[in-house]
Motif scaffolding. Structure first.
Motif, PDB file in Angstrom:
ATOM      1  N   LYS A 144     -10.786  -1.170  -0.915  1.00  0.00           N
ATOM      2  CA  LYS A 144     -11.097   0.089  -0.229  1.00  0.00           C
ATOM      3  C   LYS A 144      -9.830   0.880   0.041  1.00  0.00           C
ATOM      4  O   LYS A 144      -9.773   2.101  -0.193  1.00  0.00           O
ATOM      5  CB  LYS A 144     -11.824  -0.200   1.085  1.00  0.00           C
ATOM      6  CG  LYS A 144     -12.003   1.012   1.994  1.00  0.00           C
ATOM      7  CD  LYS A 144     -12.604   0.614   3.342  1.00  0.00           C
ATOM      8  CE  LYS A 144     -11.698  -0.300   4.126  1.00  0.00           C
ATOM      9  NZ  LYS A 144     -12.275  -0.662   5.443  1.00  0.00           N
ATOM     10  N   GLN A 145      -8.794   0.198   0.520  1.00  0.00           N
ATOM     11  CA  GLN A 145      -7.545   0.887   0.836  1.00  0.00           C
ATOM     12  C   GLN A 145      -6.890   1.456  -0.420  1.00  0.00           C
ATOM     13  O   GLN A 145      -6.359   2.572  -0.398  1.00  0.00           O
ATOM     14  CB  GLN A 145      -6.591  -0.084   1.540  1.00  0.00           C
ATOM     15  CG  GLN A 145      -7.048  -0.463   2.941  1.00  0.00           C
ATOM     16  CD  GLN A 145      -6.148  -1.501   3.574  1.00  0.00           C
ATOM     17  OE1 GLN A 145      -5.899  -2.566   3.002  1.00  0.00           O
ATOM     18  NE2 GLN A 145      -5.640  -1.214   4.757  1.00  0.00           N
ATOM     19  N   ARG A 198     -18.213  -0.081   0.163  1.00  0.00           N
ATOM     20  CA  ARG A 198     -16.974   0.658   0.396  1.00  0.00           C
ATOM     21  C   ARG A 198     -17.087   1.505   1.660  1.00  0.00           C
ATOM     22  O   ARG A 198     -18.037   2.256   1.846  1.00  0.00           O
ATOM     23  CB  ARG A 198     -16.644   1.551  -0.804  1.00  0.00           C
ATOM     24  CG  ARG A 198     -15.389   2.386  -0.614  1.00  0.00           C
ATOM     25  CD  ARG A 198     -15.139   3.310  -1.793  1.00  0.00           C
ATOM     26  NE  ARG A 198     -14.009   4.198  -1.535  1.00  0.00           N
ATOM     27  CZ  ARG A 198     -13.610   5.180  -2.346  1.00  0.00           C
ATOM     28  NH1 ARG A 198     -14.260   5.391  -3.488  1.00  0.00           N
ATOM     29  NH2 ARG A 198     -12.569   5.941  -2.021  1.00  0.00           N
ATOM     30  N   VAL A 223     -11.521  -5.195   1.548  1.00  0.00           N
ATOM     31  CA  VAL A 223     -10.756  -4.274   2.393  1.00  0.00           C
ATOM     32  C   VAL A 223      -9.578  -3.705   1.612  1.00  0.00           C
ATOM     33  O   VAL A 223      -9.306  -2.498   1.650  1.00  0.00           O
ATOM     34  CB  VAL A 223     -10.274  -4.987   3.672  1.00  0.00           C
ATOM     35  CG1 VAL A 223      -9.334  -4.083   4.461  1.00  0.00           C
ATOM     36  CG2 VAL A 223     -11.458  -5.403   4.528  1.00  0.00           C
ATOM     37  N   VAL A 224      -8.873  -4.560   0.889  1.00  0.00           N
ATOM     38  CA  VAL A 224      -7.732  -4.091   0.096  1.00  0.00           C
ATOM     39  C   VAL A 224      -8.195  -3.125  -0.981  1.00  0.00           C
ATOM     40  O   VAL A 224      -7.562  -2.085  -1.219  1.00  0.00           O
ATOM     41  CB  VAL A 224      -6.978  -5.279  -0.518  1.00  0.00           C
ATOM     42  CG1 VAL A 224      -5.891  -4.789  -1.467  1.00  0.00           C
ATOM     43  CG2 VAL A 224      -6.369  -6.146   0.575  1.00  0.00           C
ATOM     44  N   SER A 256       1.120   4.083  -3.065  1.00  0.00           N
ATOM     45  CA  SER A 256       0.878   5.512  -2.895  1.00  0.00           C
ATOM     46  C   SER A 256       2.035   6.325  -3.463  1.00  0.00           C
ATOM     47  O   SER A 256       1.827   7.311  -4.187  1.00  0.00           O
ATOM     48  CB  SER A 256       0.691   5.821  -1.403  1.00  0.00           C
ATOM     49  OG  SER A 256       0.448   7.193  -1.202  1.00  0.00           O
ATOM     50  N   LEU A 308       0.815  -1.214   0.000  1.00  0.00           N
ATOM     51  CA  LEU A 308       0.000   0.000   0.000  1.00  0.00           C
ATOM     52  C   LEU A 308       0.850   1.266   0.000  1.00  0.00           C
ATOM     53  O   LEU A 308       0.602   2.187  -0.789  1.00  0.00           O
ATOM     54  CB  LEU A 308      -0.935  -0.012   1.208  1.00  0.00           C
ATOM     55  CG  LEU A 308      -2.014  -1.099   1.216  1.00  0.00           C
ATOM     56  CD1 LEU A 308      -2.758  -1.079   2.551  1.00  0.00           C
ATOM     57  CD2 LEU A 308      -3.001  -0.889   0.060  1.00  0.00           C
ATOM     58  N   GLU A 309       1.848   1.342   0.882  1.00  0.00           N
ATOM     59  CA  GLU A 309       2.661   2.548   0.951  1.00  0.00           C
ATOM     60  C   GLU A 309       3.422   2.781  -0.356  1.00  0.00           C
ATOM     61  O   GLU A 309       3.524   3.908  -0.839  1.00  0.00           O
ATOM     62  CB  GLU A 309       3.647   2.464   2.126  1.00  0.00           C
ATOM     63  CG  GLU A 309       2.997   2.529   3.490  1.00  0.00           C
ATOM     64  CD  GLU A 309       2.512   1.170   3.975  1.00  0.00           C
ATOM     65  OE1 GLU A 309       2.596   0.183   3.202  1.00  0.00           O
ATOM     66  OE2 GLU A 309       2.045   1.093   5.124  1.00  0.00           O
ATOM     67  N   SER A 367      -8.311  10.580   3.253  1.00  0.00           N
ATOM     68  CA  SER A 367      -7.639   9.855   2.181  1.00  0.00           C
ATOM     69  C   SER A 367      -7.212  10.731   1.005  1.00  0.00           C
ATOM     70  O   SER A 367      -7.852  11.729   0.671  1.00  0.00           O
ATOM     71  CB  SER A 367      -8.561   8.750   1.655  1.00  0.00           C
ATOM     72  OG  SER A 367      -9.649   9.301   0.948  1.00  0.00           O
ATOM     73  N   ASP A 416      -8.763   4.563  -1.431  1.00  0.00           N
ATOM     74  CA  ASP A 416      -8.519   5.661  -0.502  1.00  0.00           C
ATOM     75  C   ASP A 416      -7.126   6.267  -0.674  1.00  0.00           C
ATOM     76  O   ASP A 416      -6.939   7.472  -0.480  1.00  0.00           O
ATOM     77  CB  ASP A 416      -8.713   5.193   0.940  1.00  0.00           C
ATOM     78  CG  ASP A 416     -10.177   5.115   1.345  1.00  0.00           C
ATOM     79  OD1 ASP A 416     -11.033   5.582   0.566  1.00  0.00           O
ATOM     80  OD2 ASP A 416     -10.462   4.576   2.432  1.00  0.00           O
ATOM     81  N   LEU A 417      -6.142   5.465  -1.043  1.00  0.00           N
ATOM     82  CA  LEU A 417      -4.807   6.027  -1.215  1.00  0.00           C
ATOM     83  C   LEU A 417      -4.623   6.703  -2.570  1.00  0.00           C
ATOM     84  O   LEU A 417      -3.569   7.268  -2.850  1.00  0.00           O
ATOM     85  CB  LEU A 417      -3.720   4.973  -0.973  1.00  0.00           C
ATOM     86  CG  LEU A 417      -3.624   3.755  -1.891  1.00  0.00           C
ATOM     87  CD1 LEU A 417      -2.928   4.060  -3.196  1.00  0.00           C
ATOM     88  CD2 LEU A 417      -2.864   2.634  -1.164  1.00  0.00           C
TER      89      LEU A 417
END
Length: 264
Positions: free
Chosen positions: A87-88, A123, A84-85, A61, A57-58, A130, A91-92
């Motif tokens: 959604k993340q 979601r 969940v992934v 981004s 994730l980081e 975010s 958001d990023l």
């Protein structure tokens, strides 16, 4: 007063707004510097791969930030269809997501629900926190979220090929991407992406998806196969990868200056 921001067009919009197929490459290295170099190469799109690479994730981004100044469209491949992934990733700041290993219309419908806010989806709401909504600096982001997000699913198994028409017909699926590597494995010819059975399955998927009125894409590093798929109506094609270019380029240097005998 905060600056009111607008988001770039989605990959869906890029495809429908272009009079030619969109050509792109993988970004698998995880390096923002490499991603930025690729972003300025003149290609139409980049696939940031969260499935078969060390990109979390980081890093995703950072890669999105690195390519943002360039006129290239990033598509982020999630590691799975986990809600969940997804959604993340949204958001990023991933506006365009590709979900691997989608075999059925029911699975595709679950993916669409995962990227939509209630009541049409599941979601989670975190726009104020975010980058996806630029920390609520994109006006009416939640109300217009469907316009800012495009969703592509990957067909890469024999089951997926058989269900391609139903998968493509799911409302909210913006396109289908065919993966010949896993498809070859599924058909019992591991590592043979150009095997006649694999190529025939890719063409069947093309026909089913296009008949449903959706764009279809494919991965094809071999130039002849890429051209064949473009001639068959592919709307978006991956024709290379950062790590593959580096591997083959460094090998060519070694061959040129050292050779097989290990002497320069």
């Amino acid at each position: 007063m905060p600056i009111r921001l607008t988001l770039p067009p989605t990959f869906r919009d890029r495809i429908t707004g272009s009079d030619r197929p969109q050509l792109g490459m993988w970004v698998c290295s995880g390096s923002p510097l490499v991603a930025e170099i690729c972003a300025g190469a003149g290609l139409d799109w980049l696939l940031i791969d969260g499935e078969h690479s060390p990109i979390g994730l980081e890093t995703t981004s950072a890669l999105l930030q690195a390519v943002a100044p360039y006129p290239v469209t990033p598509l982020v491949r999630a590691p799975s269809d986990d809600a969940v992934v997804l959604k993340q990733l949204l958001d990023l700041g991933a506006q365009n997501v590709l979900v691997p290993m989608v075999d059925t219309a029911e699975q595709a419908a679950d993916v669409v629900r995962a990227v939509r806010y209630p009541p049409r989806g599941v979601r989670g709401v975190g726009s104020a926190l975010s980058r996806g909504a630029r920390w609520n600096r994109v006006e009416n982001y939640m109300a217009d979220a469907d316009r800012y997000v495009s969703v592509f699913v990957q067909v890469e198994s024999g089951t997926g090929v058989e269900n391609a028409a139903e998968i493509a017909a799911v409302d909210g699926v913006d396109g289908v991407f065919v993966g010949p590597s896993d498809l070859a494995a599924s058909l019992g010819v591991l590592g043979q992406q150009t095997h006649p059975d694999v190529v025939a399955a890719v063409h069947r998927t093309f026909e089913a998806v296009r008949a449903a009125g959706k764009p279809v894409g494919v991965n094809a590093f071999d130039p002849e196969m890429a051209q064949e798929y473009l001639d068959a109506g592919a709307s978006f094609v991956l024709v290379g990868a950062d790590v593959a270019l580096l591997a083959r380029g460094s090998e060519a240097l070694a061959d040129r200056w050292i050779g097989d005998d290990g002497e320069s």
